[in-house]
Structure formats: structure tokens, C-alpha cells
Design a protein around this motif. Structure first.
Motif, PDB file in Angstrom:
ATOM      1  N   PRO A  76       0.838  -1.202   0.000  1.00 49.70           N
ATOM      2  CA  PRO A  76       0.000   0.000   0.000  1.00 49.70           C
ATOM      3  C   PRO A  76       0.877   1.258   0.000  1.00 49.70           C
ATOM      4  CG  PRO A  76      -0.695  -1.542   1.719  1.00 49.70           C
ATOM      5  CD  PRO A  76       0.583  -2.073   1.147  1.00 49.70           C
ATOM      6  N   PRO A  77       0.515   2.271  -0.760  1.00 50.80           N
ATOM      7  CA  PRO A  77       1.356   3.467  -0.870  1.00 50.80           C
ATOM      8  C   PRO A  77       1.595   4.180   0.459  1.00 50.80           C
ATOM      9  CG  PRO A  77      -0.662   3.710  -2.170  1.00 50.80           C
ATOM     10  CD  PRO A  77      -0.687   2.352  -1.561  1.00 50.80           C
ATOM     11  N   GLU A  78       0.657   4.072   1.393  1.00 56.82           N
ATOM     12  CA  GLU A  78       0.822   4.750   2.683  1.00 56.82           C
ATOM     13  C   GLU A  78       1.719   3.969   3.646  1.00 56.82           C
ATOM     14  OE1 GLU A  78      -2.632   1.982   3.006  1.00 56.82           O
ATOM     15  OE2 GLU A  78      -2.064   3.484   1.524  1.00 56.82           O
ATOM     16  N   GLU A  79       2.051   2.737   3.312  1.00 57.33           N
ATOM     17  CA  GLU A  79       2.881   1.918   4.184  1.00 57.33           C
ATOM     18  C   GLU A  79       4.354   2.329   4.065  1.00 57.33           C
ATOM     19  OE1 GLU A  79       2.400  -2.644   5.265  1.00 57.33           O
ATOM     20  OE2 GLU A  79       3.395  -2.423   3.319  1.00 57.33           O
ATOM     21  N   GLN A  80       4.996   2.534   5.196  1.00 59.08           N
ATOM     22  CA  GLN A  80       6.411   2.884   5.212  1.00 59.08           C
ATOM     23  C   GLN A  80       7.247   1.681   4.785  1.00 59.08           C
ATOM     24  OE1 GLN A  80       7.780   5.964   5.896  1.00 59.08           O
ATOM     25  NE2 GLN A  80       5.629   6.541   5.741  1.00 59.08           N
ATOM     26  N   PRO A  81       8.381   1.899   4.107  1.00 64.55           N
ATOM     27  CA  PRO A  81       9.221   0.770   3.660  1.00 64.55           C
ATOM     28  C   PRO A  81       9.625  -0.177   4.789  1.00 64.55           C
ATOM     29  CG  PRO A  81       9.919   2.778   2.570  1.00 64.55           C
ATOM     30  CD  PRO A  81       8.891   3.181   3.595  1.00 64.55           C
ATOM     31  N   VAL A  82       9.930   0.351   5.973  1.00 63.62           N
ATOM     32  CA  VAL A  82      10.301  -0.515   7.089  1.00 63.62           C
ATOM     33  C   VAL A  82       9.127  -1.412   7.480  1.00 63.62           C
ATOM     34  CG1 VAL A  82       9.763   1.125   8.952  1.00 63.62           C
ATOM     35  CG2 VAL A  82      11.521  -0.630   9.299  1.00 63.62           C
ATOM     36  N   ASP A  83       7.907  -0.882   7.409  1.00 60.46           N
ATOM     37  CA  ASP A  83       6.719  -1.678   7.737  1.00 60.46           C
ATOM     38  C   ASP A  83       6.440  -2.724   6.656  1.00 60.46           C
ATOM     39  OD1 ASP A  83       6.288  -0.271  10.141  1.00 60.46           O
ATOM     40  OD2 ASP A  83       5.302   1.334   9.024  1.00 60.46           O
ATOM     41  N   THR A  84       6.681  -2.355   5.408  1.00 58.04           N
ATOM     42  CA  THR A  84       6.519  -3.312   4.308  1.00 58.04           C
ATOM     43  C   THR A  84       7.479  -4.480   4.497  1.00 58.04           C
ATOM     44  OG1 THR A  84       5.855  -1.570   2.771  1.00 58.04           O
ATOM     45  CG2 THR A  84       6.658  -3.617   1.802  1.00 58.04           C
TER      46      THR A  84
END
Length: 187
Positions: A76-84
Motif C-alpha cells: 500500500p502506498p501509505e505503508e512505510q518501507p520498514v513496515d513493508t
């Protein structure tokens, strides 16, 4: 089944057979004849797909990286890379044997490949780095984040620890509260 799909299935079967043999019998047991037999084809067919047995392992790694990259791109675009990466690594290590096997394959390749092929392995992560980059995350930041996430996943698998603690340290810059206890400060 189309001709190209059949070729891809054969290529994948050969690569998987090579990995299974490396893990079960070591480098000595991973002969072209054994790989072909395990995949249900002739050694000549193996050579139609790969010039050497290590090329089948490189192909397998390339497939894994491509699949992982596709998942990063679908985040999802709102997800931060660390969370992804945290989410994907959590899914990834649901099968800790797979993670250990992947590390073993990488270790094997780093020992037996030529300098040119080692360079090929070192650049496997390039599309993944590009997928992680954003307005808020530089190429260097994406690279550091990816390798830190891989290290956190490896530590979690090898030491049977929780992946969440490693990612909490990543989010907090290795300082502050982690899981209710004071985290380490790197000096």
C-alpha cells in the motif's frame, strides 16, 4: 500448456532439484546427473537450460528476489518501507527452514562462483532497492534498510527470537524502548 510455460516449469524444477540436492547431499551430491534425475529429465536437457549447476541456483535466487520485489511494489502506498519489509519478512520466516536453506545456497554460491558471477549475485538486490526507494528514502537508505531487515530476519530464525524486536530497533534507530525494555545504543 504453452511451450514457454512448459520450459519455465522445467527450468524451475531443475533449479529446485539443484537446491534440494545441495541442501541434502552437499556440493558433491549436486551433480548434473543427480539434478536431472531428480527433476525427471536427462542431463542433456539440464544443459539446454543451464550451462552449469550453479547457474540453476542463481536462477532460483533471481526468482525469489523477483517475487519479493513484486510484493514490495504491491505494498500500500501509505505503508512505510520498514513496515513493508517487516510484514513481508514475517511472512517469509513463517518457514524458517526456507530461510536457512536460502542462506546456505547463498553461502555455497559465494564460495564457488567466479568473480563475474559473484558480482551478478551482489547485484541481485538492485530491483528490490529501487522498489524500496521513495521520496523519503534514498538509495543508500533503502540499501541499508534492506540489509538490516535481512539481518533481523536471519537473527530471528537462527536464534529463535522474535522478528518484531529487530524491526523495533530499526524503527527507533537502535535506541529507546524495544518491547518494554531499554534497547541498545550503538556507540
Amino acid at each position: 500448456m504453452g511451450r514457454e510455460r512448459k520450459k519455465e516449469n522445467t527450468r524451475r524444477a531443475l533449479a529446485q532439484a539443484a537446491a534440494e540436492l545441495l541442501l541434502a547431499e552437499g556440493q558433491e551430491g549436486m551433480t548434473v546427473a543427480a539434478i536431472a534425475k531428480r527433476a525427471g529429465v536427462s542431463p542433456r536437457t539440464f544443459h539446454n537450460y543451464f550451462p552449469r549447476r550453479e547457474d540453476s541456483l542463481l536462477y532460483l535466487l533471481e526468482r525469489y528476489v523477483a517475487e519479493f520485489t513484486a510484493k514490495v511494489r504491491q505494498a500500500p502506498p501509505e505503508e512505510q518501507p520498514v513496515d513493508t519489509l517487516h510484514r513481508l519478512m514475517a511472512d517469509f520466516i513463517q518457514n524458517p527452514e526456507f530461510m536457512v536453506n536460502l542462506m546456505t545456497i547463498c553461502d555455497h554460491l559465494s564460495c564457488v562462483l567466479s568473480p563475474r558471477d559473484r558480482s551478478r549475485v551482489r547485484h541481485l538486490h538492485e530491483p528490490l532497492i529501487e522498489a524500496l526507494q521513495s521520496d523519503n528514502l534514498s538509495r543508500e537508505g533503502a540499501t541499508l534498510l534492506l540489509f538490516s531487515a535481512l539481518t533481523a530476519a536471519s537473527i530471528a530464525v537462527e536464534s529463535h527470537q522474535n522478528l518484531d524486536e529487530g524491526f523495533a530497533l530499526l524503527r527507533n534507530g537502535f535506541s529507546g524502548e524495544v518491547g518494554g525494555v531499554c534497547g541498545s545504543r550503538l556507540v
